[in-house]
Design an enzyme around this catalytic site. Structure first.
Site, PDB file in Angstrom:
ATOM      1  N   GLY A 195       0.840  -1.196   0.000  1.00 35.99           N
ATOM      2  CA  GLY A 195       0.000   0.000   0.000  1.00 35.99           C
ATOM      3  C   GLY A 195       0.864   1.231   0.000  1.00 35.99           C
ATOM      4  O   GLY A 195       2.094   1.167  -0.006  1.00 35.99           O
ATOM      5  N   GLY A 221       1.226   4.609   2.119  1.00 32.65           N
ATOM      6  CA  GLY A 221       0.790   5.381   3.270  1.00 32.65           C
ATOM      7  C   GLY A 221       0.996   6.856   3.022  1.00 32.65           C
ATOM      8  O   GLY A 221       1.431   7.249   1.945  1.00 32.65           O
ATOM      9  N   VAL A 279       4.679   1.043   1.055  1.00 33.93           N
ATOM     10  CA  VAL A 279       5.007  -0.038   1.978  1.00 33.93           C
ATOM     11  C   VAL A 279       5.069  -1.333   1.183  1.00 33.93           C
ATOM     12  O   VAL A 279       4.174  -1.629   0.399  1.00 33.93           O
ATOM     13  CB  VAL A 279       3.929  -0.172   3.070  1.00 33.93           C
ATOM     14  CG1 VAL A 279       4.356  -1.201   4.097  1.00 33.93           C
ATOM     15  CG2 VAL A 279       3.668   1.155   3.736  1.00 33.93           C
ATOM     16  N   ASP A 326      -2.482  10.609  13.372  1.00 37.01           N
ATOM     17  CA  ASP A 326      -3.171  10.088  12.195  1.00 37.01           C
ATOM     18  C   ASP A 326      -3.807   8.738  12.514  1.00 37.01           C
ATOM     19  O   ASP A 326      -3.633   7.759  11.794  1.00 37.01           O
ATOM     20  CB  ASP A 326      -2.203   9.972  11.016  1.00 37.01           C
ATOM     21  CG  ASP A 326      -2.946   9.867   9.691  1.00 37.01           C
ATOM     22  OD1 ASP A 326      -4.169  10.121   9.669  1.00 37.01           O
ATOM     23  OD2 ASP A 326      -2.309   9.520   8.681  1.00 37.01           O
TER      24      ASP A 326
END
Ligand SMILES: *[C@@H]1O[C@H](CO)[C@@H](O)[C@H](O)[C@H]1NC(C)=O
Ligand SMILES: *[C@@H]1O[C@H](CO)[C@@H](O)[C@H](O)[C@H]1NC(C)=O
Ligand SMILES: *[C@@H]1O[C@H](CO)[C@@H](O)[C@H](O)[C@H]1NC(C)=O
Ligand SMILES: *[C@@H]1O[C@H](CO)[C@@H](O)[C@H](O)[C@H]1NC(C)=O
Ligand SMILES: *[C@@H]1O[C@H](CO)[C@@H](O)[C@H](O)[C@H]1NC(C)=O
Ligand SMILES: *[C@@H]1O[C@H](CO)[C@@H](O)[C@H](O)[C@H]1NC(C)=O
Ligand SMILES: *[C@@H]1O[C@H](CO)[C@@H](O)[C@H](O)[C@H]1NC(C)=O
Ligand SMILES: *[C@@H]1O[C@H](CO)[C@@H](O)[C@H](O)[C@H]1NC(C)=O
Ligand SMILES: *[C@@H]1O[C@H](CO)[C@@H](O)[C@H](O)[C@H]1NC(C)=O
Ligand SMILES: *[C@@H]1O[C@H](CO)[C@@H](O)[C@H](O)[C@H]1NC(C)=O
Ligand SMILES: *[C@@H]1O[C@H](CO)[C@@H](O)[C@H](O)[C@H]1NC(C)=O
Ligand SMILES: *[C@@H]1O[C@H](CO)[C@@H](O)[C@H](O)[C@H]1NC(C)=O
Length: 848
Positions: free
Chosen positions: A538, A540, A545, A656
């Protein structure tokens, strides 16, 4: 393999109440009268339906036990087991009945030998009956004179101490009445740990291993309390200690009659006080002693090694295997570990010229019962141990030579991170020696014998070239390791050392701090197949990543930080080390890093179950999240966040927090990821007012989104949103019943109208948990209150979640209800966007 006692839900065992499968069981009775018998498919229910006595099996085992469990709970817990040592096996022929002399006996087949019996020898009236009382006491009494009691289960406790039961000593028979732990979570047989009155005559209650070794004490009875027992005990209970000529005992009542509080001696050797939270849902751990598993005596048995890292588990050292092998469940360590091969010194026939050797274990806490030896120097210490076959291990340090005989107890591997352990050498058979070194030696011998003068040149050249290679390799490795070949379970030889090693103290073993292995960029690239797209997990907010795989099969997650971050190398290294020191079971573990040129890469543990958003917002996947799992996730996130906020040296604000940053392990336990990211990417986060806002719409607190102000209360806000999302299964940012409605407003309006339960995800089918649901919604709304000062801290939140007795204030109106219009224009359903508000740049990541 392990013990995990900080998580209360693990207390719940996998259990099948056989009577649940009964066909047409008529009105439940609380009495078994003479002449009646109890077959496998029937049970006895106490008058108020609090307790049930019946037959049960545990896990996948075929063994059948008779026991008492809580009845009107969703999950039934066993509080007493009759035949803990003699399980039954044939469901068709087993039964509980009265023998001719009036005793209760547990029989199977045609055999007359009972599996269990009340075993009273003095003449009973032959007309007896048995009743299960509503306090959990199973009583055998005279049916013609019901106040004439012959036997009661309260006098024969297993591992659970209920209010009213007596723990102490029967001075007439000299028999102790004590709690004895189960062997494991699936084996009620008597384990190694017991809790009872000090047999020496003092008024202390003690925890003992093997009925002898004391490892914790309540301290003496002062007339009202025990000097060393947890304060909570005194807060919740009224104890009465009675010592008369015939008996000494302790019993207790619960101060608040409406609470269910009990004591259990866990198979892990801790005495735990558990509270049943309203719901009814789960037992919550209120206190346990000893607090740390590492203080339980011989937790892992003989030769077993307690792994003192966070997960806390037992393991066998090299050359050993769990003992006994057959028929033990994985958390049964009462037998410890046994050698795979016998020692050479014990059997000269077997030795065959081979010799025992010593395996070095680093950073351990030494076992108990060491003997001092006069040998001076580590070699002569080794020799002293080697020469005496009863010596099983040695250790040498500035205090001299220590040797051990027989089984080793209490050996612990220390987690690192500032705790200084010692080197320890364990005697092993020659067969357990790693092969490679043996082969090398053989090769050298063959070369020396078979290759005469001509070979000498060859040998020398091989020797020098390999030496040079080694030297070069050594230099390379001193700065970075090969990731692919690295074994994170073993010790890291060279690593960034974050300790304050600069102090010039001449210590033999420098104080080791957390070490973070440093890897070469080349090896990180190799582990991720050159950062192949197929390996990408993914993207981020801070960079892509990737998933990586090491030689030993271990999987890792590789996070590349975007190059534009303004942080210097030194600073980055320092920050990474700080983050690596944060170790908590609800935080994703940082395993290592790579700093090369512009590249900054972090290596994390890989979690196979993806992130929370994958499950929570998907109509089919969300079925995996039953209410129990959701509660556990909320609790875990709260614990992880509390740790970040409270960790003394380095208070971290996540900034976050959102479902995609909550990863799930194989047991669906939550782990917060990306914590400390704000520090690592190095924007000026150290001020409370930041120019660049990192965050995700829908989770940002109003003061942060609009003014860039943040504090730990901004995380609390995000947590509140997360909590409401977990309860409702709906995304805050995407929650549009009508144009202007967010989940927060919807939740608030339902709360105002007293219809909060309408918020819950229809997937949660558990009507009995409605009071917990309401509590969670209430807590969620408290967390998202507009003014940071009104929001609770994570400490408050954790206590509100784990303790139903903490009263909850009513939430005030949530943000975005008053200033809704101004926010709505920005938080509309946009993709990632950058926009300016009052000199503040907002870089927003759309919620994934
Ligand atoms: C019953 O009592 C006898 C003698 O008192 C004892 O030998 C036996 O082990 C006891 N049996 C059980 C099941 O407790
Ligand atoms: C109980 O004992 C009485 C006398 O001691 C005897 O008459 C009676 O038959 C016994 N009953 C049973 C069921 O054994
Ligand atoms: C019933 O048993 C109790 C306790 O053993 C005794 O005190 C009482 O006298 C008995 N009553 C009768 C009627 O036998
Ligand atoms: C009881 O006495 C024995 C022998 O004196 C001693 O070894 C043991 O530690 C004592 N137990 C406690 C709990 O003090
Ligand atoms: C436990 O104690 C008994 C007797 O006191 C002893 O025979 C046994 O070896 C002990 N068990 C262990 C594992 O040390
Ligand atoms: C102790 O037991 C004896 C004999 O059973 C009895 O006479 C005495 O009353 C008992 N004492 C107490 C305090 O119960
Ligand atoms: C007793 O517990 C109930 C809930 O279980 C609570 O409402 C009540 O306030 C408690 N009472 C006291 C005196 O603590
Ligand atoms: C608790 O319950 C018992 C019996 O049900 C009663 O006697 C006692 O007064 C109660 N205590 C409190 C504090 O309510
Ligand atoms: C010694 O080792 C030999 C060969 O493995 C084995 O046959 C023998 O039983 C062993 N003797 C003892 C006393 O363990
Ligand atoms: C080996 O150790 C035992 C136990 O300490 C001791 O009794 C014995 O004397 C030692 N043997 C030798 C040869 O040192
Ligand atoms: C604990 O140590 C074991 C073995 O050394 C390792 O497999 C495990 O991942 C470690 N767990 C944590 C949380 O560090
Ligand atoms: C990094 O840490 C070291 C030692 O802890 C310290 O001396 C140094 O000043 C730090 N560097 C930066 C840039 O923070």
């Amino acid at each position: 393999m392990g013990f995990n006692t900080t998580e209360p839900w693990l207390f719940l065992v996998v259990l099948v109440i056989l009577s649940n499968y009964r066909a047409g069981f008529s009105a439940a009775a609380d009495i078994l009268s003479g002449g009646q018998s109890l077959p496998v498919d029937k049970s006895i229910l106490s008058q108020g339906s609090n307790f049930e006595l019946g037959f049960f099996k545990l896990g996948t085992s075929l063994k059948i036990y008779l026991g008492i469990c809580y009845r009107n709970f969703d999950v039934q817990d066993i509080i007493w087991v009759a035949n803990r040592e003699n399980p039954l096996s044939d469901p068709s022929s087993l039964r509980l009945e009265f023998s001719e002399d009036g005793n209760l006996v547990l029989l199977e087949g045609s055999s007359k030998r009972p599996f269990w019996s009340t075993n009273l020898t003095y003449p009973l009236s032959n007309s007896t009956e048995a009743i299960l009382r509503d306090d959990g006491n199973f009583v055998l009494r005279d049916s013609s004179n019901r106040s004439n009691i012959f036997w009661e289960s309260f006098d024969h406790p297993t591992d659970t101490w209920l209010p009213g039961a007596k723990i102490g000593i029967d001075k007439v028979t000299g028999k102790p009445r004590r709690l004895i732990s189960w062997k494991s979570s699936e084996d009620p047989a008597p384990g190694m740990f017991s809790f009872g009155l000090d047999p020496n005559g003092s008024s202390q209650y003690i925890l003992q291993w093997n009925r002898s070794q004391v490892y914790w004490s309540t301290g003496g009875w002062t007339g009202k309390s025990f000097s060393l027992a947890p304060d909570k005990w005194m807060d919740y209970f009224i104890f009465s200690f009675v010592s008369s000529e015939n008996e000494s005992y302790l019993s207790y009542t619960v101060k608040n009659n409406s609470s269910r509080l009990i004591f259990v001696l866990k198979y892990s050797g801790q005495i735990q006080q558990l509270s049943w939270l309203a719901g009814p849902w789960v037992w919550t751990l209120s206190s346990s002693r000893p607090e740390s598993l590492s203080d339980v005596y011989a937790l892992c048995g003989a030769f077993g090694v307690y792994n003192g890292n966070i997960s806390g588990s037992c393991e066998c050292p090299k050359g050993f295997e769990p003992f006994p092998m057959e028929d033990t469940s994985e958390n049964d360590w009462s037998g410890g570990c046994g050698r795979k091969s016998p020692l050479q010194c014990e059997n000269s026939t077997y030795a065959n010229g081979k010799k025992d050797w010593f395996l070095k274990l680093s950073n351990v806490r030494l076992p108990v019962d060491a003997k001092a030896n006069l040998a001076v120097g580590v070699r002569s210490c080794e020799l002293a141990c080697m020469e005496n076959c009863s010596c099983t291990a040695y250790s040498y340090d500035s205090n001299g030579c220590l040797v051990w005989e027989g089984p080793l107890l209490n050996l612990q591997r220390l987690p690192g991170g500032g705790v200084v352990g010692q080197d320890f050498y364990l005697r092993l058979a020659a067969d357990e020696r790693p092969r490679t070194t043996g082969n090398l030696r053989k090769v050298r011998v063959i070369l020396a014998v078979l290759v005469p003068a001509t070979g000498l040149i060859l040998c020398l050249s091989i020797y020098f070239s390999s030496k040079e290679k080694l030297k070069r390799k050594g230099e390379e490795e001193a700065s970075s390791h090969d990731l692919v070949l690295f074994d994170f379970n073993a010790e890291a030889p060279d690593a960034i050392n974050g300790g304050t090693n600069t102090e010039g103290n001449v210590k033999k073993r420098g104080k080791k701090d957390v070490e973070l292995p440093l890897f070469s960029y080349k090896s990180v690239s190799a582990a991720t197949n050159n950062f192949a797209t197929a390996n990408k997990l993914g993207e981020g907010g801070f960079g892509p990543v990737y998933k990586g795989k090491l030689h030993k099969g271990q999987e890792i997650a590789v996070k590349m930080l975007s190059k534009r971050s303004g942080q210097g190398l030194e600073e980055f290294r320092n920050e990474t080390l700080l983050i690596a020191k944060l170790q908590h079971r609800n935080l994703v573990r940082l395993l290592g890093c790579c700093i090369e040129g512009d590249e900054k890469i972090l290596i994390y543990e890989y979690l196979p179950n993806r992130s929370l958003d994958f499950y929570l917002f998907d109509p089919t996947q969300k079925k995996m999240l039953d209410w129990g799992t959701r509660m556990r996730i909320v609790e875990g996130i709260a614990q992880g966040l509390l740790y970040l906020h409270l960790y003394s040296r380095l208070r971290i604000i996540h900034r976050d927090l959102k479902p995609s940053n909550i990863l799930l392990d194989s047991e669906m336990n939550p782990k917060i990821s990306d914590f400390g990211m704000a520090r690592l990417v190095g924007d000026d986060e150290r001020q409370a007012n930041t120019n660049r806002i990192v965050g995700t719409y829908g989770y940002m607190s109003p003061e942060y989104a609009m003014e860039g102000l943040y504090s730990i209360k901004s995380d609390v806000f995000s947590f509140g949103v997360l909590l409401l999302e977990i309860v409702s299964g709906k995304k805050n940012a995407r929650f549009y019943k009508d144009e202007s409605l967010t989940l927060l407003i919807y939740a608030w309006e339902l709360w105002r109208d007293d219809r909060s339960l309408d918020l819950t995800d229809p997937t949660i089918i558990c009507p009995s948990s409605s009071s917990t649901l309401l509590r969670f919604i209430n807590i969620g709304l408290l967390c998202v209150q507009e003014s940071p000062g009104d929001r609770p801290t994570m400490l408050d939140v954790v206590s509100m979640i784990s303790n139903e007795h903490v009263p909850l204030p009513a939430p005030m109106q949530t943000p975005f209800t008053t200033g809704r219009n101004s926010m709505d224009t920005d938080s509309a359903n946009n993709e990632a966007e950058n926009c300016s508000m009052n000199h503040v740049t907002v870089s927003v990541v759309e919620a994934r």
